[in-house]
Design a protein around this motif. Structure first.
Motif, PDB file in Angstrom:
ATOM      1  N   VAL A  62       0.568  -0.921  -0.357  1.00  0.00           N
ATOM      2  CA  VAL A  62      -0.002  -0.125   0.086  1.00  0.00           C
ATOM      3  C   VAL A  62       0.627   0.862   0.003  1.00  0.00           C
ATOM      4  CG1 VAL A  62      -0.176   0.235   2.557  1.00  0.00           C
ATOM      5  CG2 VAL A  62      -2.323   1.015   1.159  1.00  0.00           C
ATOM      6  N   GLY A  63       2.072   1.691   0.338  1.00  0.00           N
ATOM      7  CA  GLY A  63       2.983   2.524   0.441  1.00  0.00           C
ATOM      8  C   GLY A  63       3.827   2.514  -0.644  1.00  0.00           C
ATOM      9  N   LEU A  64       3.772   1.676  -1.645  1.00  0.00           N
ATOM     10  CA  LEU A  64       4.321   1.212  -2.451  1.00  0.00           C
ATOM     11  C   LEU A  64       3.469   2.114  -3.810  1.00  0.00           C
ATOM     12  CD1 LEU A  64       6.010   1.161  -5.475  1.00  0.00           C
ATOM     13  CD2 LEU A  64       4.894  -1.269  -5.078  1.00  0.00           C
ATOM     14  N   ALA A  65       1.538   1.630  -3.241  1.00  0.00           N
ATOM     15  CA  ALA A  65       0.913   1.718  -4.737  1.00  0.00           C
ATOM     16  C   ALA A  65       0.469   3.339  -4.509  1.00  0.00           C
ATOM     17  CB  ALA A  65      -0.569   0.916  -4.218  1.00  0.00           C
ATOM     18  N   THR A  66       0.335   4.481  -2.459  1.00  0.00           N
ATOM     19  CA  THR A  66      -0.127   5.833  -2.474  1.00  0.00           C
ATOM     20  C   THR A  66       0.865   5.959  -3.144  1.00  0.00           C
ATOM     21  OG1 THR A  66       0.297   4.575  -0.095  1.00  0.00           O
ATOM     22  CG2 THR A  66      -1.933   5.270  -1.132  1.00  0.00           C
ATOM     23  N   THR A  67       1.809   5.507  -3.024  1.00  0.00           N
ATOM     24  CA  THR A  67       3.275   6.986  -3.607  1.00  0.00           C
ATOM     25  C   THR A  67       2.625   7.115  -5.247  1.00  0.00           C
ATOM     26  OG1 THR A  67       5.124   5.724  -2.006  1.00  0.00           O
ATOM     27  CG2 THR A  67       5.492   7.355  -4.225  1.00  0.00           C
ATOM     28  N   LEU A  68       2.657   5.829  -6.022  1.00  0.00           N
ATOM     29  CA  LEU A  68       2.404   6.027  -7.434  1.00  0.00           C
ATOM     30  C   LEU A  68       1.676   6.570  -7.673  1.00  0.00           C
ATOM     31  CD1 LEU A  68       4.152   2.675  -8.114  1.00  0.00           C
ATOM     32  CD2 LEU A  68       5.239   4.726  -8.565  1.00  0.00           C
ATOM     33  N   VAL A  69       0.565   6.243  -6.875  1.00  0.00           N
ATOM     34  CA  VAL A  69      -1.028   7.243  -7.386  1.00  0.00           C
ATOM     35  C   VAL A  69      -1.002   8.633  -7.280  1.00  0.00           C
ATOM     36  CG1 VAL A  69      -3.858   7.403  -6.457  1.00  0.00           C
ATOM     37  CG2 VAL A  69      -2.323   5.456  -7.451  1.00  0.00           C
ATOM     38  N   ALA A  70       0.113   8.825  -5.902  1.00  0.00           N
ATOM     39  CA  ALA A  70       0.517  10.210  -5.551  1.00  0.00           C
ATOM     40  C   ALA A  70       1.017  11.103  -6.566  1.00  0.00           C
ATOM     41  CB  ALA A  70       1.249  10.755  -4.213  1.00  0.00           C
ATOM     42  N   PHE A  71       2.154   9.905  -7.152  1.00  0.00           N
ATOM     43  CA  PHE A  71       3.029  10.969  -8.243  1.00  0.00           C
ATOM     44  C   PHE A  71       1.438  11.588  -9.000  1.00  0.00           C
ATOM     45  CE2 PHE A  71       6.693   8.878  -7.012  1.00  0.00           C
ATOM     46  CZ  PHE A  71       7.623   9.927  -6.685  1.00  0.00           C
ATOM     47  N   PHE A  72       0.963  10.531  -9.915  1.00  0.00           N
ATOM     48  CA  PHE A  72      -0.133  10.035 -10.785  1.00  0.00           C
ATOM     49  C   PHE A  72      -0.648  11.244 -10.621  1.00  0.00           C
ATOM     50  CE2 PHE A  72      -3.828   9.773 -12.303  1.00  0.00           C
ATOM     51  CZ  PHE A  72      -3.511   9.619 -13.580  1.00  0.00           C
ATOM     52  N   GLY A  73      -1.126  11.228  -9.562  1.00  0.00           N
ATOM     53  CA  GLY A  73      -2.033  13.107  -9.206  1.00  0.00           C
ATOM     54  C   GLY A  73      -0.984  14.142  -9.710  1.00  0.00           C
ATOM     55  N   GLY A 115       6.427   3.277   3.189  1.00  0.00           N
ATOM     56  CA  GLY A 115       5.011   1.965   3.787  1.00  0.00           C
ATOM     57  C   GLY A 115       5.020   1.004   4.736  1.00  0.00           C
ATOM     58  N   THR A 116       6.599   0.238   4.599  1.00  0.00           N
ATOM     59  CA  THR A 116       6.399  -0.977   5.419  1.00  0.00           C
ATOM     60  C   THR A 116       7.126  -0.479   6.401  1.00  0.00           C
ATOM     61  OG1 THR A 116       7.916  -2.278   4.020  1.00  0.00           O
ATOM     62  CG2 THR A 116       8.504  -2.624   5.939  1.00  0.00           C
ATOM     63  N   LEU A 117       7.835   0.982   7.194  1.00  0.00           N
ATOM     64  CA  LEU A 117       7.746   1.591   8.918  1.00  0.00           C
ATOM     65  C   LEU A 117       6.899   0.994   8.717  1.00  0.00           C
ATOM     66  CD1 LEU A 117      11.070   3.510   7.723  1.00  0.00           C
ATOM     67  CD2 LEU A 117      10.483   1.204   8.454  1.00  0.00           C
TER      68      LEU A 117
END
Length: 188
Positions: A62-73, A115-117
């Motif tokens: 989810v950390g990876l996914a939210t980072t990529l979505v934030a970049f997309f936004g 995300g892991t942290l």
């Protein structure tokens, strides 16, 4: 709350974060550009998303996914905000979405790590996890300075030209670390 709903909320929040950062950054150079180009704030998204999961592998994803979505936004908003000429919307999107390969590569790493942290903080209350977030704020200006001085990189949108921004960033990181330590001491 079911897992699909939780994930949808996190993804929407990440998308909104990216759009807001692009709006703050704006079109012109200057303090807004420097503020919009700070990197440390981007670790908050995956860390907070990760804290919503007790299984560390889920927090990582989810950390990876939210980072990529934030970049997309961010890049989606940049296509609307930046003056990219009279190109079609599709061309504007390809110009912005294709511009950040370096950042996206680092986003894969930082999103997964933070995300892991977040998951480790949620599941095990390991003190180092939220301190790592504060350290990102404390260390960014120093990293930018070292990279700029070594000629590797020109600096984060002029971050070093605006002492009030980087001093505030360092102070926010130190305050976050102090808050975590104080809360930990109170609970013990």
């Amino acid at each position: 709350m079911n897992s699909g709903r939780k994930l949808a909320k996190l993804v929407l929040a990440a998308l909104a974060f990216g759009v807001v950062v692009a709006a703050i950054k704006g079109q012109n150079t200057g303090a807004r550009d420097a503020l919009g180009n700070t990197s440390a704030v981007w670790v908050i998204v995956p860390f907070l998303a990760g804290t919503r999961y007790t299984r560390v592998w889920q927090a990582t994803l989810v950390g990876l996914a939210t980072t990529l979505v934030a970049f997309f936004g961010f890049y989606l908003a940049e296509a609307a905000i930046l003056d990219l000429g009279t190109h079609s919307w599709g061309t504007r999107l390809s110009l912005t979405l294709g511009s950040g390969h370096f950042w996206e590569a680092w986003g894969l790493i930082s999103g997964s790590v933070y995300g892991t942290l977040g998951g480790i903080w949620k599941s095990r209350s390991v003190l180092a996890a939220p301190i790592a977030v504060g350290l990102a704020f404390v260390c960014e200006p120093l990293i930018v300075l070292l990279l700029a001085r070594s000629g590797v990189w020109g600096g984060s949108g002029g971050l070093l030209h605006y002492p009030s921004i980087w001093v505030t960033e360092v102070l926010m990181g130190l305050a976050g670390i102090a808050l975590v330590l104080a809360r930990t001491q109170r609970t013990r």
